[in-house]
Motif scaffolding. Structure first.
Motif, PDB file in Angstrom:
ATOM      1  N   GLY A 235      20.850 119.608 -10.647  1.00  0.00           N
ATOM      2  CA  GLY A 235      21.362 118.277 -10.334  1.00  0.00           C
ATOM      3  C   GLY A 235      22.653 117.976 -11.066  1.00  0.00           C
ATOM      4  N   VAL A 236      22.747 118.360 -12.322  1.00  0.00           N
ATOM      5  CA  VAL A 236      23.976 118.147 -13.093  1.00  0.00           C
ATOM      6  C   VAL A 236      25.139 118.929 -12.477  1.00  0.00           C
ATOM      7  N   ILE A 237      24.873 120.157 -12.082  1.00  0.00           N
ATOM      8  CA  ILE A 237      25.912 120.984 -11.449  1.00  0.00           C
ATOM      9  C   ILE A 237      26.402 120.321 -10.164  1.00  0.00           C
ATOM     10  N   LEU A 238      25.472 119.808  -9.348  1.00  0.00           N
ATOM     11  CA  LEU A 238      25.852 119.158  -8.094  1.00  0.00           C
ATOM     12  C   LEU A 238      26.695 117.918  -8.361  1.00  0.00           C
ATOM     13  N   ALA A 239      26.350 117.150  -9.394  1.00  0.00           N
ATOM     14  CA  ALA A 239      27.120 115.958  -9.736  1.00  0.00           C
ATOM     15  C   ALA A 239      28.546 116.329 -10.128  1.00  0.00           C
ATOM     16  N   ILE A 240      28.688 117.399 -10.900  1.00  0.00           N
ATOM     17  CA  ILE A 240      30.028 117.846 -11.310  1.00  0.00           C
ATOM     18  C   ILE A 240      30.846 118.278 -10.108  1.00  0.00           C
ATOM     19  N   VAL A 241      30.214 118.989  -9.182  1.00  0.00           N
ATOM     20  CA  VAL A 241      30.910 119.406  -7.961  1.00  0.00           C
ATOM     21  C   VAL A 241      31.390 118.189  -7.175  1.00  0.00           C
ATOM     22  N   TYR A 242      30.538 117.167  -7.069  1.00  0.00           N
ATOM     23  CA  TYR A 242      30.899 115.971  -6.299  1.00  0.00           C
ATOM     24  C   TYR A 242      32.040 115.201  -6.955  1.00  0.00           C
ATOM     25  N   VAL A 243      32.099 115.204  -8.294  1.00  0.00           N
ATOM     26  CA  VAL A 243      33.176 114.513  -9.002  1.00  0.00           C
ATOM     27  C   VAL A 243      34.537 115.084  -8.601  1.00  0.00           C
ATOM     28  N   PHE A 244      34.614 116.408  -8.484  1.00  0.00           N
ATOM     29  CA  PHE A 244      35.885 117.048  -8.172  1.00  0.00           C
ATOM     30  C   PHE A 244      36.097 117.271  -6.674  1.00  0.00           C
ATOM     31  N   PHE A 245      35.095 116.923  -5.868  1.00  0.00           N
ATOM     32  CA  PHE A 245      35.215 117.153  -4.424  1.00  0.00           C
ATOM     33  C   PHE A 245      35.770 115.897  -3.771  1.00  0.00           C
ATOM     34  N   LYS A 246      37.082 115.851  -3.627  1.00  0.00           N
ATOM     35  CA  LYS A 246      37.729 114.718  -2.981  1.00  0.00           C
ATOM     36  C   LYS A 246      39.022 115.190  -2.347  1.00  0.00           C
ATOM     37  N   SER A 247      39.520 114.401  -1.422  1.00  0.00           N
ATOM     38  CA  SER A 247      40.712 114.777  -0.676  1.00  0.00           C
ATOM     39  C   SER A 247      41.627 113.574  -0.542  1.00  0.00           C
ATOM     40  N   LYS A 248      42.906 113.800  -0.665  1.00  0.00           N
ATOM     41  CA  LYS A 248      43.852 112.689  -0.518  1.00  0.00           C
ATOM     42  C   LYS A 248      43.907 112.192   0.916  1.00  0.00           C
ATOM     43  N   HIS A 249      43.430 112.984   1.863  1.00  0.00           N
ATOM     44  CA  HIS A 249      43.415 112.559   3.264  1.00  0.00           C
ATOM     45  C   HIS A 249      42.135 111.838   3.643  1.00  0.00           C
ATOM     46  N   SER A 250      41.140 111.890   2.783  1.00  0.00           N
ATOM     47  CA  SER A 250      39.856 111.291   3.133  1.00  0.00           C
ATOM     48  C   SER A 250      39.828 109.827   2.768  1.00  0.00           C
ATOM     49  N   LEU A 251      38.966 109.085   3.462  1.00  0.00           N
ATOM     50  CA  LEU A 251      38.798 107.668   3.187  1.00  0.00           C
ATOM     51  C   LEU A 251      37.613 107.464   2.269  1.00  0.00           C
ATOM     52  N   SER A 252      37.811 106.667   1.261  1.00  0.00           N
ATOM     53  CA  SER A 252      36.709 106.358   0.356  1.00  0.00           C
ATOM     54  C   SER A 252      35.765 105.376   0.998  1.00  0.00           C
ATOM     55  N   SER A 253      34.552 105.317   0.484  1.00  0.00           N
ATOM     56  CA  SER A 253      33.597 104.328   0.950  1.00  0.00           C
ATOM     57  C   SER A 253      33.562 103.128   0.006  1.00  0.00           C
ATOM     58  N   ALA A 254      34.685 102.885  -0.685  1.00  0.00           N
ATOM     59  CA  ALA A 254      34.749 101.723  -1.563  1.00  0.00           C
ATOM     60  C   ALA A 254      34.735 100.451  -0.730  1.00  0.00           C
ATOM     61  N   PRO A 255      34.086  99.400  -1.198  1.00  0.00           N
ATOM     62  CA  PRO A 255      33.970  98.175  -0.424  1.00  0.00           C
ATOM     63  C   PRO A 255      35.250  97.372  -0.417  1.00  0.00           C
ATOM     64  N   SER A 256      35.503  96.665   0.652  1.00  0.00           N
ATOM     65  CA  SER A 256      36.668  95.795   0.742  1.00  0.00           C
ATOM     66  C   SER A 256      36.340  94.400   0.259  1.00  0.00           C
ATOM     67  N   LYS A 257      35.079  94.017   0.306  1.00  0.00           N
ATOM     68  CA  LYS A 257      34.658  92.731  -0.227  1.00  0.00           C
ATOM     69  C   LYS A 257      33.234  92.846  -0.721  1.00  0.00           C
ATOM     70  N   ARG A 258      32.853  91.960  -1.586  1.00  0.00           N
ATOM     71  CA  ARG A 258      31.545  92.044  -2.220  1.00  0.00           C
ATOM     72  C   ARG A 258      30.581  91.126  -1.493  1.00  0.00           C
ATOM     73  N   ALA A 259      29.954  91.680  -0.489  1.00  0.00           N
ATOM     74  CA  ALA A 259      29.066  90.891   0.363  1.00  0.00           C
ATOM     75  C   ALA A 259      27.681  90.779  -0.256  1.00  0.00           C
ATOM     76  N   ARG A 260      27.032  89.688   0.072  1.00  0.00           N
ATOM     77  CA  ARG A 260      25.661  89.477  -0.355  1.00  0.00           C
ATOM     78  C   ARG A 260      24.819  89.083   0.842  1.00  0.00           C
ATOM     79  N   ILE A 261      23.521  89.357   0.726  1.00  0.00           N
ATOM     80  CA  ILE A 261      22.619  89.012   1.806  1.00  0.00           C
ATOM     81  C   ILE A 261      22.247  87.543   1.724  1.00  0.00           C
ATOM     82  N   ASN A 262      22.313  86.866   2.852  1.00  0.00           N
ATOM     83  CA  ASN A 262      21.773  85.516   2.943  1.00  0.00           C
ATOM     84  C   ASN A 262      20.322  85.664   3.402  1.00  0.00           C
ATOM     85  N   TRP A 263      19.396  85.501   2.479  1.00  0.00           N
ATOM     86  CA  TRP A 263      17.995  85.774   2.765  1.00  0.00           C
ATOM     87  C   TRP A 263      17.464  84.919   3.908  1.00  0.00           C
TER      88      TRP A 263
END
Length: 454
Positions: A235-263
């Motif tokens: 698991g630690v090895i996989l986490a390290i691989v994911y840290v360095f696995f990124k591309s300048k052409h790829s889109l991040s899944s970072a949020p554009s706004k901090r939404a909350r659920i209206n229960w």
């Protein structure tokens, strides 16, 4: 194809014009995706065949991006496999743990439930964390922390220590499902979300199926503690691989706004899915936790042979999970709820067969059938909602729905452990799971057929 490429280029250009200059790269890229969806060239940006998310626009323009997306999906899949492989290793180790610490079946059931208590508690907060921060950050953090706790599981000195470590382990793993599914929802085309979501969930069964072949020999040669050490290292090895696995052409899944659920605005179908998830996962975790002990203590199967018997049901469940999104989209199109209803009632039939069976072959056969139809129903829930949840709060909604399933994971092992201790009968335990299947079938009838978004 040329027309699509042209439209995609227009979307990307419009997104660039609206990109703020004081944001991080992740936030800028996510803003591009949001802007592209509402850009003037609506026929291209909002075309369902292109996914509804502008991520598809950017990824289609670059072979490197496509390779990145495939690679990131594989990493997420492997992460999910590890998450469920640990549970399989823990279940296989229960008999040895019970002997070493001299504890009762109820205490072992509590140890299994301690993980699910923490895991269940973190489903809703984990979904919120995913919407508040980037799914990438949540994935990396959870991978590292839970891998460390996996190693610590192999260091426990008492049943009390095991309970604490497993509870913390559940807390650490809790945010991963929402983060992984959010990544899929925001990066891949919308018309593929149902199928890719079910494909990702199939990793749950793949991890449980593969783990015995790798870990059981390690446990047999080096003891149950070694199995957790090696799993944590991977698991630690996989986490390290994911840290360095990124591309300048790829889109991040970072949020554009901090939404909350209206229960107050949550669709009633969500609550229906929670109840179904509780019932179906009670069956899954009840069988996963206690069937290995049943085979060892009641049927006197050798430990090494469990490497063949234990994976059979989870392989069937994995196949069902893998195809459930495809079946729902192509076979039950416009009648998606029927897949959940039919599969839930078939689970009642197969669990009844398991309850009535005494011959080893029939027991294994009905267990395999149960996993297949139950997986169709459970994964069908996520495939059903994948194309209906709002993107801005997708992680939070997934957390709420998955809360029900994981609550069943907490209840199942403890429920079965108590039944076995008080009745001294696995047959009585199986009957309890028949009742859980019946509950899922009845509640599935109340899923509304409306096509509106949740």
């Amino acid at each position: 194809m040329k027309q699509n490429s042209s439209s995609l280029g227009a979307c990307a250009q419009t997104a660039d014009e609206h990109q703020p200059t004081n944001q991080t790269r992740d936030e800028q890229q996510e803003q591009q995706a949001q802007t592209a969806q509402t850009a003037p060239s609506e026929s291209a940006c909002n075309n369902p065949s292109l996914g509804g998310f502008a991520h598809a626009a950017t990824t289609a323009a670059s072979g490197e991006s496509r390779a990145f997306l495939i690679g990131s999906f594989v990493i997420l899949y492997l992460g999910y496999m590890i998450l469920f492989a640990d549970r399989s290793v823990f279940n296989i180790s229960l008999a040895a743990i019970g002997q070493e610490f001299s504890v009762s079946p109820a205490a072992l059931g509590a140890a299994g439930s301690a993980f699910f208590l923490g895991y269940t508690i973190m489903q809703i907060p984990g979904g919120w964390l995913t919407d508040t921060f980037s799914s990438r950050r949540i994935i990396i953090v959870t991978l590292i922390i839970w891998s460390i706790l996996t190693c610590l599981t192999g260091c426990v000195w008492s049943i009390a220590a095991l309970l604490v470590v497993r509870f913390l382990f559940g807390l650490a793993e809790g945010p991963y499902p929402a983060a992984a599914m959010t990544h899929i929802a925001k990066v891949f085309p919308e018309d593929k979300r149902s199928q890719l979501t079910s494909a990702l969930i199939s990793s749950n069964y793949a991890g449980a199926a593969v783990a015995p072949f790798i870990i059981v020999p390690i446990i047999a040669l080096m003891g149950w503690r070694a199995g957790f050490f090696w799993l944590g290292i991977f698991g630690v090895i996989l986490a390290i691989v994911y840290v360095f696995f990124k591309s300048k052409h790829s889109l991040s899944s970072a949020p554009s706004k901090r939404a909350r659920i209206n229960w107050r605005d949550i669709n009633p179908r969500v609550w229906t899915f929670i109840v179904i998830g509780v019932a179906l996962n009670c069956i899954t975790k009840g069988l996963e936790t206690w069937m290995p002990i049943y085979f060892l203590n009641e049927k006197h199967i050798e430990l090494i042979k469990l490497a063949v018997l234990v994976p059979l049901p989870v392989i069937a469940g994995g196949i069902a999970a893998l195809i459930s999104g495809f079946v729902m989209v192509h076979v039950f199109k416009n009648h998606e709820r029927l897949l959940i209803v039919i599969a839930s009632f078939l689970t009642v039939v197969t669990m009844t067969g398991l309850y009535l069976s005494t011959d080893m072959a029939w027991i294994i056969g009905f267990q395999v059938a149960t996993y297949f139809v139950k997986s169709l129903a459970f994964t069908g829930i996520f495939a059903y909602v994948a194309s209906r949840l709002p993107g801005s709060s997708y992680g939070s909604h997934i957390g709420v729905i998955n809360f029900g399933g994981q609550l069943g994971g907490f209840v199942g092992p403890l429920f079965i452990g108590c039944i076995i201790q008080f009745t001294n009968s696995y047959t009585s335990a199986f009957f309890g799971l028949v009742c859980a299947a019946l509950l899922a079938g009845i509640v599935s009838l109340f899923i509304r057929s409306s096509k509106t978004n949740i």
